[in-house]
Design a protein around this motif. Structure first.
Motif, PDB file in Angstrom:
ATOM      1  N   SER A 183     -42.786  84.384 111.259  1.00 12.46           N
ATOM      2  CA  SER A 183     -43.171  85.403 112.228  1.00 12.46           C
ATOM      3  C   SER A 183     -42.197  86.574 112.135  1.00 12.46           C
ATOM      4  N   ALA A 184     -42.557  87.682 112.768  1.00 21.15           N
ATOM      5  CA  ALA A 184     -41.665  88.841 112.783  1.00 21.15           C
ATOM      6  C   ALA A 184     -40.342  88.491 113.458  1.00 21.15           C
ATOM      7  N   GLN A 185     -40.409  87.673 114.500  1.00 24.47           N
ATOM      8  CA  GLN A 185     -39.184  87.275 115.191  1.00 24.47           C
ATOM      9  C   GLN A 185     -38.290  86.437 114.285  1.00 24.47           C
ATOM     10  N   GLU A 186     -38.886  85.513 113.527  1.00 25.38           N
ATOM     11  CA  GLU A 186     -38.110  84.675 112.617  1.00 25.38           C
ATOM     12  C   GLU A 186     -37.485  85.502 111.502  1.00 25.38           C
ATOM     13  N   LEU A 187     -38.220  86.461 110.982  1.00 22.54           N
ATOM     14  CA  LEU A 187     -37.670  87.322 109.935  1.00 22.54           C
ATOM     15  C   LEU A 187     -36.562  88.209 110.500  1.00 22.54           C
ATOM     16  N   GLY A 188     -36.726  88.640 111.744  1.00 19.23           N
ATOM     17  CA  GLY A 188     -35.679  89.436 112.365  1.00 19.23           C
ATOM     18  C   GLY A 188     -34.394  88.643 112.526  1.00 19.23           C
ATOM     19  N   THR A 189     -34.525  87.399 112.949  1.00 18.70           N
ATOM     20  CA  THR A 189     -33.346  86.533 113.093  1.00 18.70           C
ATOM     21  C   THR A 189     -32.699  86.266 111.743  1.00 18.70           C
ATOM     22  N   ALA A 190     -33.530  85.961 110.742  1.00 19.26           N
ATOM     23  CA  ALA A 190     -33.005  85.649 109.412  1.00 19.26           C
ATOM     24  C   ALA A 190     -32.313  86.838 108.757  1.00 19.26           C
ATOM     25  N   SER A 191     -32.786  88.043 109.064  1.00 19.02           N
ATOM     26  CA  SER A 191     -32.194  89.242 108.464  1.00 19.02           C
ATOM     27  C   SER A 191     -31.138  89.884 109.349  1.00 19.02           C
ATOM     28  N   GLY A 192     -30.859  89.269 110.504  1.00 16.83           N
ATOM     29  CA  GLY A 192     -29.859  89.818 111.406  1.00 16.83           C
ATOM     30  C   GLY A 192     -30.311  91.082 112.094  1.00 16.83           C
ATOM     31  N   THR A 193     -31.622  91.226 112.282  1.00 14.49           N
ATOM     32  CA  THR A 193     -32.150  92.434 112.933  1.00 14.49           C
ATOM     33  C   THR A 193     -33.008  92.007 114.131  1.00 14.49           C
ATOM     34  N   SER A 194     -34.212  92.533 114.247  1.00 16.11           N
ATOM     35  CA  SER A 194     -35.106  92.194 115.355  1.00 16.11           C
ATOM     36  C   SER A 194     -36.539  92.218 114.864  1.00 16.11           C
ATOM     37  N   ASN A 195     -37.453  91.662 115.675  1.00 11.98           N
ATOM     38  CA  ASN A 195     -38.857  91.676 115.265  1.00 11.98           C
ATOM     39  C   ASN A 195     -39.405  93.098 115.191  1.00 11.98           C
ATOM     40  N   ALA A 196     -38.943  93.985 116.079  1.00 11.63           N
ATOM     41  CA  ALA A 196     -39.391  95.377 116.029  1.00 11.63           C
ATOM     42  C   ALA A 196     -38.946  96.048 114.732  1.00 11.63           C
ATOM     43  N   THR A 197     -37.737  95.723 114.282  1.00 15.13           N
ATOM     44  CA  THR A 197     -37.235  96.296 113.027  1.00 15.13           C
ATOM     45  C   THR A 197     -38.057  95.785 111.849  1.00 15.13           C
ATOM     46  N   VAL A 198     -38.445  94.529 111.898  1.00  6.84           N
ATOM     47  CA  VAL A 198     -39.273  93.967 110.822  1.00  6.84           C
ATOM     48  C   VAL A 198     -40.590  94.721 110.720  1.00  6.84           C
ATOM     49  N   VAL A 199     -41.249  94.917 111.854  1.00  7.72           N
ATOM     50  CA  VAL A 199     -42.526  95.636 111.863  1.00  7.72           C
ATOM     51  C   VAL A 199     -42.336  97.053 111.347  1.00  7.72           C
ATOM     52  N   ARG A 200     -41.268  97.707 111.799  1.00  8.67           N
ATOM     53  CA  ARG A 200     -41.005  99.083 111.373  1.00  8.67           C
ATOM     54  C   ARG A 200     -40.709  99.150 109.873  1.00  8.67           C
ATOM     55  N   ALA A 201     -39.959  98.173 109.373  1.00  9.83           N
ATOM     56  CA  ALA A 201     -39.636  98.141 107.950  1.00  9.83           C
ATOM     57  C   ALA A 201     -40.891  97.943 107.113  1.00  9.83           C
ATOM     58  N   MET A 202     -41.780  97.076 107.566  1.00 16.09           N
ATOM     59  CA  MET A 202     -43.036  96.862 106.821  1.00 16.09           C
ATOM     60  C   MET A 202     -43.838  98.153 106.735  1.00 16.09           C
ATOM     61  N   GLN A 203     -43.884  98.878 107.831  1.00 19.43           N
ATOM     62  CA  GLN A 203     -44.633 100.130 107.837  1.00 19.43           C
ATOM     63  C   GLN A 203     -43.979 101.164 106.928  1.00 19.43           C
ATOM     64  N   ARG A 204     -42.657 101.194 106.903  1.00 19.85           N
ATOM     65  CA  ARG A 204     -41.944 102.112 106.000  1.00 19.85           C
ATOM     66  C   ARG A 204     -42.225 101.784 104.539  1.00 19.85           C
ATOM     67  N   LEU A 205     -42.456 100.497 104.265  1.00 19.81           N
ATOM     68  CA  LEU A 205     -42.720 100.071 102.896  1.00 19.81           C
ATOM     69  C   LEU A 205     -44.182 100.242 102.510  1.00 19.81           C
ATOM     70  N   GLY A 206     -44.984 100.767 103.423  1.00 22.07           N
ATOM     71  CA  GLY A 206     -46.369 101.056 103.096  1.00 22.07           C
ATOM     72  C   GLY A 206     -47.381 100.021 103.542  1.00 22.07           C
ATOM     73  N   TYR A 207     -46.940  99.036 104.341  1.00 19.83           N
ATOM     74  CA  TYR A 207     -47.850  98.020 104.855  1.00 19.83           C
ATOM     75  C   TYR A 207     -48.233  98.366 106.288  1.00 19.83           C
ATOM     76  N   ALA A 208     -49.443  97.980 106.674  1.00 18.88           N
ATOM     77  CA  ALA A 208     -49.861  98.222 108.052  1.00 18.88           C
ATOM     78  C   ALA A 208     -49.072  97.367 109.027  1.00 18.88           C
ATOM     79  N   GLY A 209     -48.473  96.311 108.540  1.00 16.58           N
ATOM     80  CA  GLY A 209     -47.674  95.408 109.353  1.00 16.58           C
ATOM     81  C   GLY A 209     -47.346  94.167 108.563  1.00 16.58           C
ATOM     82  N   LEU A 210     -46.672  93.222 109.178  1.00 12.24           N
ATOM     83  CA  LEU A 210     -46.309  91.987 108.506  1.00 12.24           C
ATOM     84  C   LEU A 210     -47.531  91.218 108.009  1.00 12.24           C
TER      85      LEU A 210
END
Length: 315
Positions: free
Chosen positions: A65-92
């Protein structure tokens, strides 16, 4: 910045230099290319997400989940969603869909089932959370991906149609049957069909000028879809396509496209988002003609009471 196929985890000032993600395929290649191309535009926290996703095993990303990826990367679920969008994806979920395409073509279904079971474990709280997390993720993804204009167009076409034909096969049958049944309960003429092969030809004869056809088909391009769409266009019927991956292929040939993302993991049912889309169409149509919807509902209730009355007397 460069991401190699065999190195893992390391990074320097120019960006990540490795990926421990197992397997290959177009989805993983696109992810790596997106990180390379967008690295300079990412914030520090977004880079942490990008570094993690290109280093993690692809199959683990499917279940995260976005929350799990945020924890694993030392960030947050909101950052995960934002990063995916920056990389050209509509979301996770969009990333998961691309990775799943490679994964499912290379891994047998029974192995994927074993991996799902191994991922969620036997803890009932974890299982409960996994299902609800993916369901919420898919529904939010669907909400973001369908523009309001497409929904308005679809509702308008259905409202004007003297009859609505709902088509869906396999996992999509559930949503198509649900829409046809519920349309009748708000006073709209509707029918379901899910025929394939020669049997479909008889059904297509019933599609007439001014009618509307709602097709539920997430990702596989079928000959039946092409023939159905061509028949509708030939007689002057409107077509609304509810899909995940077929918008680009069929979009120019249909009148409206609504997005219903399918599951990348199999944890939630394929029909989940299609059912939600169907419910949105139903509520919109009911509000457009409240009088007909209410009167039909009243008649339905009266008929049900008549059918239940003999049983009550026997009791």
């Amino acid at each position: 910045m460069e991401i190699s196929e065999d190195q893992t985890g390391a990074s320097d000032a120019s960006g990540p230099t490795g990926s421990g993600a197992t397997g290959g395929g177009a989805g993983l290649a696109r992810l790596r290319a997106a990180v390379r191309d967008q690295w300079e535009t990412l914030s520090t926290s977004e880079r942490a997400v990008a570094q993690y996703v290109v280093s993690a095993p692809a199959e683990s990303l499917l279940f995260a989940s976005a929350q799990e990826l945020g924890t694993a990367s030392g960030t947050s679920n909101a950052t995960v969603v934002r990063a995916m969008q920056r990389l050209g994806y509509a979301g996770l979920p969009a990333l998961k869909r691309e990775l799943a395409s490679d994964f499912t073509s290379a891994v047998p279904p029974e192995v994927r089932l074993q991996q799902r079971i191994a991922h969620v474990g036997r803890d009932l709280d974890d299982i409960w959370g996994e299902v609800f997390d993916e369901a919420q993720e898919r529904i939010e993804h669907a909400r973001r991906l369908t523009p309001g204009e497409a929904l308005r167009d679809a509702v308008g076409f259905l409202a004007e149609a003297p009859e609505i034909h709902c088509y869906g096969i396999a996992a999509s049958e559930l949503a198509a049957r649900h829409l046809a049944l519920a349309l009748g309960r708000i006073g709209r003429r509707a029918r379901y069909f899910g025929d394939t092969g020669f049997a479909l030809a008889d059904r297509l004869l019933a599609v007439r000028q001014g009618d509307a056809v709602v097709i539920f088909q997430p990702g596989r391009a079928l000959t039946e879809l092409t023939v159905l769409i061509e028949r509708a266009r030939a007689v002057g019927a409107r077509v609304v396509l509810v899909t995940d991956e077929l918008a680009e292929l069929y979009g120019p040939r249909v009148d409206a496209v609504l997005t219903a993302p399918h599951t990348p993991t199999g944890i939630t049912t394929e029909a989940l988002t299609a059912l939600v889309v169907a419910d949105a169409l139903l509520l919109a149509l009911a509000t457009l003609d409240e009088g007909r919807a209410v009167e039909t509902s009243h008649q339905l209730t009266a008929l049900r009471e008549q059918l239940l009355a003999p049983r009550a007397r026997k009791g």
